[in-house]
Design an enzyme around this catalytic site. Structure first.
Site, PDB file in Angstrom:
ATOM      1  CG  HIS A   1       3.693 -15.590  -6.056  1.00 46.59           C
ATOM      2  ND1 HIS A   1       4.568 -14.828  -5.423  1.00 46.59           N
ATOM      3  CD2 HIS A   1       4.318 -15.580  -7.301  1.00 46.59           C
ATOM      4  CE1 HIS A   1       5.746 -14.488  -6.230  1.00 46.59           C
ATOM      5  NE2 HIS A   1       5.408 -15.059  -7.337  1.00 46.59           N
TER       6      HIS A   1
ATOM      7  N   GLY B   1       4.918 -13.389  -2.760  1.00 42.50           N
ATOM      8  CA  GLY B   1       5.986 -12.727  -3.190  1.00 42.50           C
ATOM      9  C   GLY B   1       5.479 -11.142  -3.745  1.00 42.50           C
ATOM     10  CG  HIS B   2       3.775 -10.806  -7.520  1.00 42.95           C
ATOM     11  ND1 HIS B   2       3.418 -12.199  -7.706  1.00 42.95           N
ATOM     12  CD2 HIS B   2       4.469 -10.542  -8.338  1.00 42.95           C
ATOM     13  CE1 HIS B   2       4.082 -12.610  -8.787  1.00 42.95           C
ATOM     14  NE2 HIS B   2       4.808 -11.542  -9.262  1.00 42.95           N
TER      15      HIS B   2
ATOM     16  N   GLY C   1      11.634  -7.184  -5.900  1.00 41.95           N
ATOM     17  CA  GLY C   1      11.722  -8.381  -5.030  1.00 41.95           C
ATOM     18  C   GLY C   1      13.563  -8.812  -5.631  1.00 41.95           C
TER      19      GLY C   1
HETATM   20  P1  AMP Z   1       7.095 -10.839 -11.728  1.00 39.51           P
HETATM   21  O1  AMP Z   1       5.897 -10.887 -11.936  1.00 39.51           O
HETATM   22  O2  AMP Z   1       7.676 -12.165 -11.834  1.00 39.51           O
HETATM   23  O3  AMP Z   1       7.838 -10.219 -13.061  1.00 39.51           O
HETATM   24  O4  AMP Z   1       7.703 -10.208 -10.566  1.00 39.51           O
HETATM   25  C1  AMP Z   1       7.215  -8.845 -10.223  1.00 39.51           C
HETATM   26  C2  AMP Z   1       7.811  -8.546  -9.044  1.00 39.51           C
HETATM   27  O5  AMP Z   1       7.765  -9.371  -8.013  1.00 39.51           O
HETATM   28  C3  AMP Z   1       9.436  -8.563  -9.149  1.00 39.51           C
HETATM   29  O6  AMP Z   1      10.146  -7.177  -8.599  1.00 39.51           O
HETATM   30  C4  AMP Z   1      10.143  -9.733  -8.522  1.00 39.51           C
HETATM   31  O7  AMP Z   1      11.211  -9.820  -7.855  1.00 39.51           O
HETATM   32  C5  AMP Z   1       8.815  -9.777  -7.301  1.00 39.51           C
HETATM   33  N1  AMP Z   1       8.877 -11.267  -6.756  1.00 39.51           N
HETATM   34  C6  AMP Z   1       8.636 -12.233  -7.540  1.00 39.51           C
HETATM   35  N2  AMP Z   1       8.758 -13.324  -6.832  1.00 39.51           N
HETATM   36  C7  AMP Z   1       8.935 -12.987  -5.493  1.00 39.51           C
HETATM   37  C8  AMP Z   1       9.343 -13.790  -4.440  1.00 39.51           C
HETATM   38  N3  AMP Z   1       9.037 -15.136  -4.202  1.00 39.51           N
HETATM   39  N4  AMP Z   1       9.266 -12.886  -3.168  1.00 39.51           N
HETATM   40  C9  AMP Z   1       9.609 -11.593  -3.263  1.00 39.51           C
HETATM   41  N5  AMP Z   1       9.444 -10.923  -4.388  1.00 39.51           N
HETATM   42  C10 AMP Z   1       9.027 -11.604  -5.599  1.00 39.51           C
END
Ligand code: AMP
Length: 283
Positions: free
Chosen positions: A34, A36-37, A149
């Site tokens: 999304h 965020g990524h 993140g």
């Molecule tokens: P994940 O795929 O959930 O393991 O997340 C991968 C990276 O994306 C991690 O460093 C998370 O902290 C970051 N991340 C996930 N959601 C968000 C968000 N809403 N805003 C910023 N970074 C995010």
């Protein structure tokens, strides 16, 4: 965008680029990407010559079978998002590629209390699995910069500590939380919420914001109680914790009157989905 499933092939390619003085930025993810990524990919692009994004749903960091089973797999969409945001390399290894000798966690770094408080208290083994895979991925990619993140605030603190303790040569860069316009922190798990569930989940961010707005009007204890009350009353939400802690140590501050460098952290269940969110207070 180049795509690798083999770590040897990725390393071979990156060695050539590193010999050309290219700086490598790394964005580890579990997919279902999304904004965020995407913000991490963009930050990496701005700071590095080559951005490597990994998609690997790491089984060893799931403390809940169902969560792992239901974790979304959206590879085609993820690939498109990465391409349209100029990611250079997608690394999507198999479980065998990452754990050729089995998934047992051998010699986890001793980070101390940081892995046992907050999330660690509710998700036993989660941070050990997370550290295992981040260390392995860092040893494969050997990036100059690691982008993570603040959504996973404690994870970021633990990775910083692990990098320091293990002497891993990488700059860890923590990026702001990206939210939906309604305030909900973006998460791959949000897709499992109904529109009613999203409505319920919004109270998490609302509570974090009202805590921040009231920072000077109440003691920290009072702020936590108010938040717990508000969240506890919301039908459809099961609160795990709401804490206000020091941003660096993640401990509750000894002097409750000093209100600088604090972060409020929250975990709650909505419709069987575990949600986390946080807000740095007084910014
Ligand atoms: P994940 O795929 O959930 O393991 O997340 C991968 C990276 O994306 C991690 O460093 C998370 O902290 C970051 N991340 C996930 N959601 C968000 C968000 N809403 N805003 C910023 N970074 C995010």
């Amino acid at each position: 965008m180049l795509e690798f499933t083999s770590k040897a092939a990725l390393q071979h390619y990156l060695t050539i680029k590193k010999n050309d003085n290219c700086k490598i930025g790394f964005v580890p993810t579990m997919g279902a990407l999304h904004m965020g990524h995407v913000s991490l990919v963009k930050a990496s692009n701005a700071q590095s010559d080559i951005t490597v994004c990994s998609i690997f749903v790491n089984p060893t960091q799931f403390d809940n079978e169902e969560d792992l089973r239901k974790y979304p797999n959206l590879l085609r969409k993820d690939r498109q998002k990465l391409i349209s945001n100029d990611c250079d390399i997608l690394f999507r290894p198999s479980i065998n590629e990452i754990y050729p000798n089995g998934k047992d966690i051998v010699d986890p770094p001793d980070i101390g209390y940081l892995t046992t408080i907050l999330e660690g208290a509710y998700r036993p083994g989660h941070f050990e699995g997370m550290m295992q895979v981040v260390e392995l991925l860092l040893s494969i990619v050997e990036p100059n910069f690691l982008f993570m993140g603040k959504k996973d605030y404690q994870q970021l603190a633990i990775v910083r500590k692990m990098v320091e303790l293990k002497g891993i040569n990488v700059d860890v860069i923590g990026m702001s939380i990206i939210r939906e316009t309604n305030g909900l922190a973006m998460s791959s798990r949000n897709a499992r919420l109904s529109s009613k569930g999203i409505d319920v989940a919004l109270v998490i961010n609302e509570t974090l914001r009202s805590t921040d707005e009231n920072l000077e009007n109440f003691t920290l204890d009072e702020l936590v109680k108010k938040a717990e009350n508000k969240l506890g009353k919301r039908e459809g939400l099961k609160l795990e914790y709401f804490k206000i802690v020091d941003r660096d140590s993640l401990n509750e501050p000894e002097n409750m009157n000093i209100k600088t460098k604090l972060v409020a952290l929250c975990a709650a269940w909505v419709e069987g989905v575990r949600l986390i969110d946080n807000l740095e207070l007084g910014n």
